[in-house]
Design an enzyme around this catalytic site. Structure first.
Site, PDB file in Angstrom:
ATOM      1  N   HIS A 120      46.450  49.244  30.591  1.00  0.00           N
ATOM      2  CA  HIS A 120      45.255  48.727  30.581  1.00  0.00           C
ATOM      3  C   HIS A 120      43.980  49.599  30.604  1.00  0.00           C
ATOM      4  O   HIS A 120      43.481  50.143  29.769  1.00  0.00           O
ATOM      5  CB  HIS A 120      45.083  47.471  31.487  1.00  0.00           C
ATOM      6  CG  HIS A 120      43.397  46.785  31.636  1.00  0.00           C
ATOM      7  ND1 HIS A 120      42.940  46.351  32.661  1.00  0.00           N
ATOM      8  CD2 HIS A 120      42.791  46.442  30.603  1.00  0.00           C
ATOM      9  CE1 HIS A 120      41.738  45.694  32.282  1.00  0.00           C
ATOM     10  NE2 HIS A 120      41.681  45.920  31.083  1.00  0.00           N
ATOM     11  N   CYS A 139      44.577  46.468  39.961  1.00  0.00           N
ATOM     12  CA  CYS A 139      43.134  46.417  39.593  1.00  0.00           C
ATOM     13  C   CYS A 139      42.679  45.294  38.945  1.00  0.00           C
ATOM     14  O   CYS A 139      41.557  44.514  38.907  1.00  0.00           O
ATOM     15  CB  CYS A 139      43.051  47.752  38.551  1.00  0.00           C
ATOM     16  SG  CYS A 139      43.076  49.171  39.450  1.00  0.00           S
ATOM     17  N   HIS A 140      43.563  44.998  37.919  1.00  0.00           N
ATOM     18  CA  HIS A 140      43.094  43.669  36.984  1.00  0.00           C
ATOM     19  C   HIS A 140      44.259  42.901  36.819  1.00  0.00           C
ATOM     20  O   HIS A 140      44.281  41.907  35.897  1.00  0.00           O
ATOM     21  CB  HIS A 140      42.762  44.252  35.701  1.00  0.00           C
ATOM     22  CG  HIS A 140      41.499  45.093  35.776  1.00  0.00           C
ATOM     23  ND1 HIS A 140      41.752  46.567  35.739  1.00  0.00           N
ATOM     24  CD2 HIS A 140      40.306  45.148  36.051  1.00  0.00           C
ATOM     25  CE1 HIS A 140      40.623  47.147  36.046  1.00  0.00           C
ATOM     26  NE2 HIS A 140      39.713  46.390  36.025  1.00  0.00           N
ATOM     27  N   GLY A 141      45.317  42.924  37.586  1.00  0.00           N
ATOM     28  CA  GLY A 141      46.298  41.673  37.605  1.00  0.00           C
ATOM     29  C   GLY A 141      47.335  41.905  36.541  1.00  0.00           C
ATOM     30  O   GLY A 141      48.102  40.823  36.367  1.00  0.00           O
TER      31      GLY A 141
END
Lengths: 175, 690
Positions: A120, A139-141
């Site tokens: 990502h 960070c963003h799953g």
């Protein structure tokens, strides 16, 4: 005067065009060293040479993190259960379809070697976390399975497999 | 900036923008429509050349800063890594280091031009003073830049120059401590100098804007020194001045490239290739050539405070020049006496520069005092007096008249001035060569080197044999810490394949670690490793070698030099002679004599060497005939070993020398073609004006 020279190319025009073109060529060529210097220097490239990693200390179910070219590389000694699980998943259901076989070496299917950088935005996923017994990016799953394949977004791609080979049964060379 | 602008944007978008920010109109009126006197000669192109040099210095400087480490322990190494490892790092570093010299050369020509043609007189006083401010900023910037490589000259230059401020009564010591950020020149000093060296060029750029602004308000002076009267006296800046400036810049680039590609160390000091050592001062401390006249003034006054005051006064006096010289006639062309005194003053400045590079003893001190007096006399006595007694020759009625009168004859004065300038510069450079000499010493004989000259390349066999000698003999005591095994396979070197270099590396044991258990361990060398040092640290090296640490050999071929003397230093500039280092190494290895000449005593533990400065060297004769076997049938004599080792060490000192000379050849072909085209283009453009 301008109109007449435009209508009939003269030696004056040729001289001006030749000078201008030479200046342009020289200017562009002179830019190259200023751009090229931004690339990795010779010592950085040399330091990026292949590394060897001894696998004997890594017990089943454990994983280690080594660095190659400044990137963290996860080397996981997967359990039988993990291998069976990731090989049972229908490939077509994956975000970035790839078989576990294509991501590991034949005869060494218990070993997973992946670059531990979330596809990502470059954070480092945590091993043995998430819903797929693989990696979880804090960070963003994003979630990856035990084959390093992305199972839940926002990451678009699987964790990349670095170039590596088995030097012996217990030693790999990365790079 | 003034000037009638007829700029009318036609495109609606440009019109919209121009109404809100008339920047295109400003550029147009300043650099396109701006009227410039039609009789300007090529000395006036140095303004453009200086703008270019400021741009080049800022651009290369910002890039070097991306790779440089401002730390006392790492700065010297980081500069070497820039030169060795960064793509085109050697080019960028040469451009920046030689660029500083070119910048100063151009600014001196620019200043002497202003002096000769009276460009400082009303209404251009502020323009002139801004120029003096730029010059002062340049001196500060140049000085701090010279400190950054953190070599011996950097360190001791920083020490000497900062100590100037200790002459200030009462506060001197405190000021110096403040400048250093410590009790001596050290890491804090280097850090702040780096920060300021990065900052000052932008201040210079700012003052340059003011300088150009003031220029465009007052208008340019011109060789006749008469103010323009009618439109016939002027031509528009573009294309006339632009094309002429471009031609001047191109010619200057040819001169500049000669240094970048062929003589990068001609204006530098060999000592600055020795890492800074706070315990040893080099035998002769010499500033860069562009500070030498002021350095001479400083040294010629026997009182510390008075010397410092005189040195600064020598620059500050320029600020008052517009009022010291009150003569109505601007240009020295029309001042018979003024012209003669100008050239005397010019010679005085060059003479001071020469003296600044000489050891402060004997006749040099006396001459220095005389020239210092003459320097100040020019400003404080000659110019004010001339204004009262001199009868100038009649001035031309207008610039147009001046052009008409001149079109009959050739620009002979320009040619003679250029010759005088070249002679003067080479004298300065040669003076520097003198200063780094050690007295009473026989110069090493000049050997024949395959890498000499503009097309020189390394003799692969010699580099390979030299490597073998280094490995079997020299490496027992001398390190080679800036050379990595991978370098052996790089183009322009000994010509090994990567596999051969890897095999060579594997023969070495390299310390690595710590491992998972926290222990250091030894492993076979890899191509990325550097040649291991024979001693773990300098103290060990010292203890094992009778108190004298064997120097690292990576840079030795550039860190050793000797006096060439007159007229060789001038010839060297044209023949591109720069093989002092290899000559010295070659001679030193063959210079051992068992019995010192009569009357020379060599202390216990030292050996007599004909070419070692002072003759008493701690290194015993390192090699004798037949000690190293050669596979290629070359003679196994000391002479051959010495030649091979010197070749090898020249390569280790500058691994990209072949690339430098090759690129130089290409650049020269390009620049010469381009200068030819520019010359004819300029003639075509100006044909309409004449």
């Amino acid at each position: 005067m301008t109109a007449s020279t435009a209508d009939h190319p003269t030696r004056r025009d040729f001289l001006f065009v030749a000078t201008g073109a030479t200046a342009a060529v020289g200017g562009v060529a002179a830019l190259w060293p200023f751009i090229s210097q931004m690339n990795p220097d010779a010592s950085t490239i040399a330091a990026g040479a292949p590394i060897e990693v001894d696998l004997t200390p890594v017990a089943e179910g454990q994983d280690i993190k080594v660095f190659w070219r400044g990137k963290p590389i996860y080397i996981s000694h997967r359990t039988k259960k993990q291998v069976e699980e990731v090989r049972a998943v229908p490939v077509s259901s994956l975000i970035d379809p790839a078989t576990d076989q294509s991501r590991t070496k034949d005869g060494h299917e218990q070993w997973l070697v992946v670059i531990g950088i979330c596809t990502h935005l470059g954070c480092i996923p945590i091993a043995h976390e998430g819903n797929y017994d693989g990696f979880f990016c804090p960070c963003h799953g994003s979630q990856y399975d035990a084959s390093g394949r992305v199972r839940q977004g926002p990451a678009p791609l699987n964790l990349p497999v670095p170039p590596y080979q088995f030097v012996s049964d217990t030693k790999i060379q990365i790079g | 900036m003034s000037g009638p602008s007829d700029y009318q944007p036609s495109h609606p978008a440009l019109k919209w923008f121009e109404q809100r920010l008339p920047i295109i109109g400003l550029v147009h009126s300043s650099f396109v429509a701006y009227p410039t006197p039609r009789n300007l000669n090529y000395w006036w192109t140095f303004g453009a050349i200086l703008s270019m040099m400021l741009g080049v210095q800022i651009l290369t400087g910002v890039i070097l800063a991306m790779h440089y480490t401002p730390h006392a322990d790492l700065a010297f190494k980081s500069v070497e890594l820039i030169v060795r490892d960064v793509n085109y790092g050697w080019l960028l570093r040469n451009m920046h280091a030689c660029g500083a010299s070119m910048f100063f050369l151009a600014v001196y020509i620019h200043m002497f031009r202003g002096l000769y043609y009276g460009s400082y007189k009303a209404p251009r006083e502020v323009l002139w003073i801004l120029g003096v401010i730029i010059y002062l900023l340049m001196m500060a910037t140049g000085f701090m830049g010279y400190v950054l490589p953190w070599g011996q000259m950097s360190f001791w230059g920083a020490t000497v120059i900062t100590n100037l401020f200790s002459a200030v009564p009462y506060f001197g010591e405190s000021i110096v401590t403040l400048l250093w950020g410590g009790y001596s020149v050290g890491n804090p000093t280097l850090n702040r100098f780096f920060a300021l060296h990065y900052l000052l060029p932008f201040l210079i750029a700012g003052v340059v804007v003011l300088h150009v602004w003031a220029l465009h308000v007052a208008g340019q002076n011109n060789p006749a020194g008469v103010e323009p009267k009618t439109e016939k006296d002027m031509v528009p800046f573009t294309p006339y001045a632009t094309i002429k400036d471009f031609f001047g810049v191109t010619c200057f680039l040819i001169f500049y490239s000669w240094f970048i590609f062929y003589m990068p160390n001609y204006l530098g000091e060999a000592d600055n290739y020795i890492p800074a050592n706070p315990a040893v001062t080099p035998a002769h401390i010499v500033p860069e050539w562009y500070y030498l006249p002021f350095y001479a003034i400083l040294r010629s006054i026997p009182n510390k405070l008075a010397g410092v005051v005189a040195m600064f006064a020598a620059i500050i006096v320029l600020v008052f020049l517009p009022w010291l010289d009150s003569a109505k006639t601007r240009s020295n062309k029309y001042r018979p006496l003024g012209k003669q005194f100008f050239w005397i003053f010019f010679i005085v400045c060059i003479g001071l520069g020469y003296l600044g590079a000489q050891p402060p003893e004997g006749v040099y001190v006396v001459l220095g005092r005389i020239l210092t007096v003459l320097y100040f006399a020019y400003f404080l006595i000659v110019l004010p007096l001339l204004a009262r007694i001199e009868t100038p020759r009649p001035l031309p009625n207008s610039i147009a008249d001046d052009v008409l009168a001149k079109s009959g004859r050739k620009a002979a004065p320009m040619v003679s001035a250029v010759i005088a300038l070249v002679a003067a510069v080479s004298l300065l450079a040669g003076g520097m060569g003198d200063a780094r000499a050690s007295e009473g010493q026989e110069n090493p004989p000049s050997a024949k080197w395959s890498f000499a000259g503009p097309f020189g390349t390394f003799d692969r066999g010699a580099v390979q044999r030299g490597l073998k000698v280094y490995k079997e003999v020299c490496s027992n005591c001398h390190s080679l810490q800036y050379v990595a095994f991978r370098n052996l396979a790089e183009p322009g070197g000994p010509g090994y394949t990567p596999a051969q270099a890897a095999a060579f590396a594997a023969e070495y044991k390299v310390k690595d670690g710590p491992n998972d258990a926290g222990d250091m361990f030894e492993r076979p060398g890899r191509p990325a490793d550097y040649f291991p040092s024979p001693f773990p640290n300098e103290q060990a090296a010292r203890a094992a070698n009778g108190g004298a640490a064997p120097p690292d050999l990576s840079l030795i071929a550039k860190a050793r030099s000797y006096k060439r003397g007159f007229p060789w230093f001038i010839i060297d500039f044209f023949t591109q002679f720069q093989e002092q280092g290899p000559n010295y190494i070659n001679a030193l290895l063959q210079g051992y004599e068992d019995n010192p000449p009569h009357g020379v005593t060599i202390p216990e533990g030292s050996y007599y060497n004909k070419y070692f400065p002072g003759h008493a060297i701690k290194m015993p004769k390192p090699i004798s005939d037949g000690q190293v076997t050669y596979d290629d049938g070359s003679p196994t004599t000391v002479a051959q070993y010495a030649h091979d080792v010197a070749t090898f060490l020249m390569w280790t000192a500058e691994p990209h020398m072949e690339a430098r000379k090759r690129l130089g050849y290409q650049v020269f072909i390009f620049l010469i073609i381009f200068a030819g085209l520019m010359y004819f283009t300029k003639k075509r453009v100006w044909a309409a004006a004449h």
